[in-house]
Design an enzyme around this catalytic site. Structure first.
Site, PDB file in Angstrom:
ATOM      1  N   HIS A   1      37.787  39.065  37.086  1.00 56.70           N
ATOM      2  CA  HIS A   1      36.379  38.801  36.782  1.00 56.70           C
ATOM      3  C   HIS A   1      36.189  37.497  36.015  1.00 56.70           C
ATOM      4  CE1 HIS A   1      37.157  40.873  32.812  1.00 56.70           C
ATOM      5  NE2 HIS A   1      36.328  39.940  32.406  1.00 56.70           N
TER       6      HIS A   1
ATOM      7  N   ASP B   1      41.560  44.367  38.708  1.00 61.02           N
ATOM      8  CA  ASP B   1      40.947  43.243  37.982  1.00 61.02           C
ATOM      9  C   ASP B   1      42.008  42.283  37.450  1.00 61.02           C
ATOM     10  OD1 ASP B   1      38.980  41.625  37.004  1.00 61.02           O
ATOM     11  OD2 ASP B   1      38.501  42.856  35.267  1.00 61.02           O
TER      12      ASP B   1
ATOM     13  N   SER C   1      38.976  38.335  27.622  1.00 56.26           N
ATOM     14  CA  SER C   1      39.367  38.873  28.928  1.00 56.26           C
ATOM     15  C   SER C   1      40.456  38.027  29.563  1.00 56.26           C
ATOM     16  CB  SER C   1      38.162  38.928  29.867  1.00 56.26           C
ATOM     17  OG  SER C   1      37.254  39.913  29.450  1.00 56.26           O
TER      18      SER C   1
END
Length: 455
Positions: A77, A107, A181
């Site tokens: 992402h 992911d 992230s």
């Protein structure tokens, strides 16, 4: 430890072209329309007249080096829909990155940069041995600040946050914010045991609940992306459902564990090996299946083409079969995958029938052509049709509706209401408190459920 690890963690920035039509625009009114004059005046007054040409959007994230030649791991992402990806090293060197591969199910993404020197790479740790309470360290790029170190403990393991089919997150209270992230989560030996991926936050900031993809899941994905540019997961070819306490009782299992096979894909590995609908998979390749959602992860982690033992519960006994796994991605491309588990069907639109035989609060009739047409049943359907359901019955609680078809009871095919009653009486006579039924709901999707043996 932080001093040694910081040079291996990178900042990732992306740019993406935004269609100017997504911004404010003037509605298409005819020339001379008073509405067109109004909008012209509004945009001129507020300085919001749409500008021609595409606009650029940017985003920030983290990543870490896993190979001295320039391979970098991050979240999918972080780089999704990016036109350009830039990796900034700890010495502020900015390098353009190529996207080697990505996996939306976990992911995870793999990047490659070209540097004029070997880069400091990190090593994978064993996330399976990590325990709740172990200290961990996170390094990343929160809010674009870069090179930020936070510490905490493992708060929980095997978290399912409905992010994907293989959810098995490590939960930590190490401070993780936007921009973290894709960054690494370290054990106290400096090995990567997770990829920081998500947070739970009503406020948008860290509240001490962060989630990381475990290393043992991520490293296999990364190896596939590096070698093939895509994932290659094991495929069994079954549709499964949870073994509830009632289903366990109806099958004679001591505990509600394993994965109940609701259907088997034609042409799939399970079908070829002899696994049947109604089997409960207890172990796969020597690993216990404590709960249903554990099986897809274990199968996916197993090498394509490997022949593995699968222990199943069938007819009150344990049996072992050998299965040669297929490839999930190849099955997806060929359309072989079994359909997803279906929820309860909606209420039937036909008028309830009260002339059939009543069993466990259900009015049942043999399947005829007229009933198949009335309830729009698929061609080739077989079994006993439910034409009415008592609202106070366990059948209604479990979501059974007029138009559903009972295919099996007590793991035996049924064709008449008397077949259903006989199987129910047999289950009651054997001391069961519930009976297992295979029910076809809307369309052609079937699933098992256990009904209480009410008087």
């Amino acid at each position: 430890m932080a001093e040694q690890l910081l040079p291996s963690v990178v900042n990732i920035s992306t740019t993406q072209s935004i269609d100017p039509e997504r911004g404010p625009s003037i509605p298409n009114f005819p020339e001379g329309s008073p509405f067109r004059d109004f909008f012209d005046e509004f945009f001129d007054r507020h300085g919001q007249r749409p500008m021609p040409g595409p606009r650029q959007a940017t985003s920030l994230g983290s990543g870490f080096i896993i190979d001295a030649s320039g391979y970098i791991v991050t979240n999918n992402h972080v780089i999704a829909d990016a036109d350009e990806v830039t990796v900034t090293l700890s010495d502020d060197t900015a390098l353009k990155a190529e996207i080697v591969g990505r996996d939306t199910k976990t992911d995870v993404a793999l990047l490659k940069v070209e540097a004029d020197k070997p880069l400091p790479a990190l090593g994978w740790g064993d996330s399976e041995v990590a325990r709740v309470g172990d200290w961990v360290m996170a390094i990343g790029n929160p809010f674009g600040l870069g090179g930020s170190v936070t510490v905490g403990i493992i708060s929980a393991r095997a978290r399912d946050i409905n992010a994907g089919p293989y959810d098995n997150f490590i939960q930590t209270d190490a401070s993780i914010n936007r921009g973290n992230s894709g960054g690494p989560l370290f054990d106290m030996d400096g090995n990567v045991i997770g990829i920081n991926t998500a947070i739970f936050s009503p406020s948008g900031g860290s509240v001490g609940i962060g989630f990381a993809v475990p290393a043992n899941l991520a490293k296999q994905v990364i190896n596939d992306l590096k070698e093939y540019g895509r994932t290659r997961r094991g495929w069994l070819g079954v549709r499964i459902q949870t073994v509830t306490p009632e289903i366990a009782d109806s099958l004679g299992l001591d505990a509600a564990a394993g994965a109940l096979v609701a259907s088997v894909t034609e042409g799939g590995p399970a079908k070829e090996s002899g696994i049947q609908a109604g089997d409960v998979i207890l172990t796969f390749n020597g690993r216990d299946i404590e709960e249903m959602r554990r099986l897809p992860r274990i199968v996916a982690e197993t090498e394509v083409g490997a022949s593995v033992p699968v222990e199943v519960w069938r007819n009150g006994e344990r049996e072992t079969v050998e299965v040669e796994l297929g490839e999930l991605e190849a099955a997806e491309e060929s359309g072989l995958l079994a359909s997803d588990e279906s929820g309860p069907g909606g209420p039937g639109s036909a008028t309830p029938d009260t002339t059939g035989s009543t069993v466990l609060g259900m009015t049942l009739r043999p399947l005829t052509g007229d009933l198949a047409q009335e309830f729009d049943l698929p061609e080739g359907a077989s079994g006993v049709v439910i034409t009415d359901v008592n609202a106070d019955s366990d059948a209604a609680t479990k979501g059974l509706r007029p138009g559903n078809v009972i295919v099996e009871v007590h793991q035996r095919p049924v064709e008449t209401p008397d077949d259903v009653r006989a199987a129910v009486d047999e289950a009651r006579g054997s001391g069961r408190s519930s009976v297992l039924m295979l029910v076809q709901r809307e369309g052609s999707t079937s699933s098992f459920l256990a009904l209480k043996l009410e008087d």
